[in-house]
Motif scaffolding. Structure first.
Motif, PDB file in Angstrom:
ATOM      1  N   VAL A   1      -9.170  -3.209  13.216  1.00  0.00           N
ATOM      2  CA  VAL A   1      -8.904  -3.570  11.929  1.00  0.00           C
ATOM      3  C   VAL A   1     -10.039  -3.221  10.846  1.00  0.00           C
ATOM      4  O   VAL A   1     -11.369  -3.613  11.051  1.00  0.00           O
TER       5      VAL A   1
ATOM      6  N   ARG B   1       5.523  -5.055   4.806  1.00  0.00           N
ATOM      7  CA  ARG B   1       4.828  -4.131   4.037  1.00  0.00           C
ATOM      8  C   ARG B   1       3.359  -4.521   4.543  1.00  0.00           C
ATOM      9  O   ARG B   1       2.423  -4.572   3.737  1.00  0.00           O
ATOM     10  N   GLU B   2       3.024  -5.269   5.582  1.00  0.00           N
ATOM     11  CA  GLU B   2       1.790  -5.857   6.070  1.00  0.00           C
ATOM     12  C   GLU B   2       1.706  -6.121   7.697  1.00  0.00           C
ATOM     13  O   GLU B   2       2.624  -6.086   8.160  1.00  0.00           O
TER      14      GLU B   2
ATOM     15  N   ASP C   1      -2.092 -14.775   9.923  1.00  0.00           N
ATOM     16  CA  ASP C   1      -2.936 -13.647   9.906  1.00  0.00           C
ATOM     17  C   ASP C   1      -4.187 -14.177  10.056  1.00  0.00           C
ATOM     18  O   ASP C   1      -4.550 -15.105   9.083  1.00  0.00           O
TER      19      ASP C   1
ATOM     20  N   ASP D   1       1.003  -0.878   8.106  1.00  0.00           N
ATOM     21  CA  ASP D   1       0.378  -0.571   6.936  1.00  0.00           C
ATOM     22  C   ASP D   1       1.106   0.477   5.799  1.00  0.00           C
ATOM     23  O   ASP D   1       0.910   0.389   4.649  1.00  0.00           O
ATOM     24  N   ARG D   2       2.004   1.036   6.558  1.00  0.00           N
ATOM     25  CA  ARG D   2       2.735   2.200   5.649  1.00  0.00           C
ATOM     26  C   ARG D   2       4.388   2.246   6.042  1.00  0.00           C
ATOM     27  O   ARG D   2       5.065   3.043   6.152  1.00  0.00           O
ATOM     28  N   CYS D   3       4.642   0.642   5.907  1.00  0.00           N
ATOM     29  CA  CYS D   3       6.259   0.670   6.064  1.00  0.00           C
ATOM     30  C   CYS D   3       7.187   1.477   5.458  1.00  0.00           C
ATOM     31  O   CYS D   3       8.014   1.883   5.471  1.00  0.00           O
TER      32      CYS D   3
ATOM     33  N   THR E   1       3.868  -0.289  13.192  1.00  0.00           N
ATOM     34  CA  THR E   1       2.478  -0.536  13.380  1.00  0.00           C
ATOM     35  C   THR E   1       1.964   0.828  13.582  1.00  0.00           C
ATOM     36  O   THR E   1       0.909   1.336  13.016  1.00  0.00           O
TER      37      THR E   1
END
Length: 424
Positions: free
Chosen positions: A332, A10-11, A30, A391-393, A189
């Motif tokens: 980003v 989720r990232e 990250d 970002d929107r899994c 992604t």
């Protein structure tokens, strides 16, 4: 088979998945401010790496800081790219609190490295009882050396897709591998994005660059060092556009032209032509200033304006509306590049200044978009599909579920047993 999600759930960033507490799939970082690293304190018996981007390899040296020396398996380009970005990370962070490893751990990494080609199965962690894993790499079409990782424990076949692209690029063919699997871990992604065909994106980019040069302006092309710089150089060469190349992308280009890495390119001759067409900037004696003052095309890092030579060129050209800044990758939220795109202003040495030069963005992404993801996943309707690296899994997993897939989006720290579903 039990999967523990230590990062990238989720990232986007710090991808890390532990299989049966024995086998680690990627161990990234990250690179935000402050940086983030995978959770937990895994002690794997072996590591398998999908590709050489920092968000997939950036924490691997920390696994070698103690007495353990787990072997690391990857393709030759992934090994070379990983060592390059890790050394660069150490140089930039200088052993501060931001960098959890030292030169010693990177040296140890070279000692435990084992390389493999595509579709060449290898066995790991097999003991006297015969328990272990058979692993196979397949071309993922993302960057040179990128791989889907198929892990077979004799009962369950797990496909870790890593980052992948289903569309052809100049230097890489889109992935066509669809090995049989009981479970698939897929990136998400660009699950919300439908992009134009690569040929259309390139044609628009070339027309814009040529127009600016005809008008007497300068074009700064911020580009990621790995993959994107080489793609842009190849596009320039193919269309007869003279250009300069600056920053870390020059070292990556040299690395990819090594004999051991050329077989992982779609066309090594195209990269050779792209390299010959670009003039390398060494930055001495005011060279960058003189180049910026001419009517030139400059392909340079960093791709999001976090630093690098780009932050010399952008101030030099910002005041002239004939000049252009042409982004070639995703910016980003919170990055200087996104700030420039959204506001027409950029932070230069602590002072936010307006940019009169034209600012454009071209989607040269090496990730599969919405259609590409669905095309890749279609053969896996009978498999368990786990959505990560996005970002929107959760939304992507829900849409897959509505279409008949057995899909889920594990959260950070979740444990999933392939047969049993999610456990906390």
């Amino acid at each position: 088979m039990e999967l523990r999600f230590l990062g990238g759930a989720r990232e986007v960033g710090r991808s890390a998945i532990c299989v049966d507490d024995r086998l680690l799939l990627d161990f990234g970082a990250d690179s935000g401010n402050p940086p983030k690293y995978p959770i937990g304190d895994p002690e794997p018996d072996a590591v398998v790496v999908s590709h050489g981007h920092l968000d997939h390899v950036g924490s691997i040296p920390t696994l070698l800081s103690g007495a353990d020396r787990p072997p690391v398996h990857w393709t030759p380009p992934t090994r070379d790219l990983a060592l390059l970005v890790l050394r660069d990370t150490l140089k930039l962070r200088g052993g501060t609190y931001d960098c959890p490893f030292t030169r010693t751990e990177i040296a140890r990494l070279t000692q435990v490295s084992t390389v493999h080609g595509y579709r060449e199965p290898f066995s790991i962690l097999g003991g006297a009882d015969g328990e272990g894993y058979d692993v196979t790499f397949y071309d993922a079409g993302h960057i040179p050396g990128s791989a889907h990782v198929l892990v077979d424990d004799g009962e369950t076949r797990l496909l870790y897709a890593g980052d992948f692209n289903t569309d052809d690029q100049r230097l890489l063919a889109g992935t066509s591998a669809r090995p049989d699997a009981d479970a698939v871990i897929t990136e998400s992604t660009y699950a919300e994005t439908t992009r134009a065909a690569r040929e259309t994106v390139e044609a628009d980019f070339v027309e814009s660059v040529q127009q600016t040069i005809w008008e007497g302006g300068t074009v700064v092309v911020p580009a990621f060092a790995i993959g994107r710089t080489q793609e842009v150089l190849a596009s320039c060469a193919a269309h007869g556009i003279d250009c300069y190349v600056d920053g870390m992308g020059t070292r990556v280009t040299e690395l990819l032209r090594r004999p051991a890495n050329e077989p992982f390119l779609r066309d090594s001759a195209e990269l050779a032509r792209a390299s010959a067409n670009a003039r390398v900037v060494d930055g001495r004696d005011g060279q960058r200033r003189r180049i910026a003052e001419g009517s030139n095309v400059i392909v340079t890092t960093s791709g999001m304006l976090h630093g690098g030579p780009a932050m010399t060129y952008v101030p030099a050209i910002r005041s002239n509306p004939i000049n252009k800044i042409a982004f070639t990758g995703y910016q980003v939220a919170g990055s200087p590049g996104r700030e420039l795109l959204d506001t027409g202003r950029v932070d230069l040495d602590g002072t936010v200044r307006p940019v009169s030069a034209r600012v454009e963005a071209y989607d040269f992404s090496a990730h599969a978009d919405r259609e590409g993801l669905r095309t890749f996943l279609e053969p896996y309707r009978d498999a368990r599909v786990l959505c990560v690296h996005g970002d929107r899994c959760e939304a992507f997993a829900e849409r897959l579920g509505a279409d008949g897939f057995d899909a889920a989006a594990p959260a950070l720290g979740d444990v999933i047993r392939i047969a049993d579903g999610v456990e906390s």
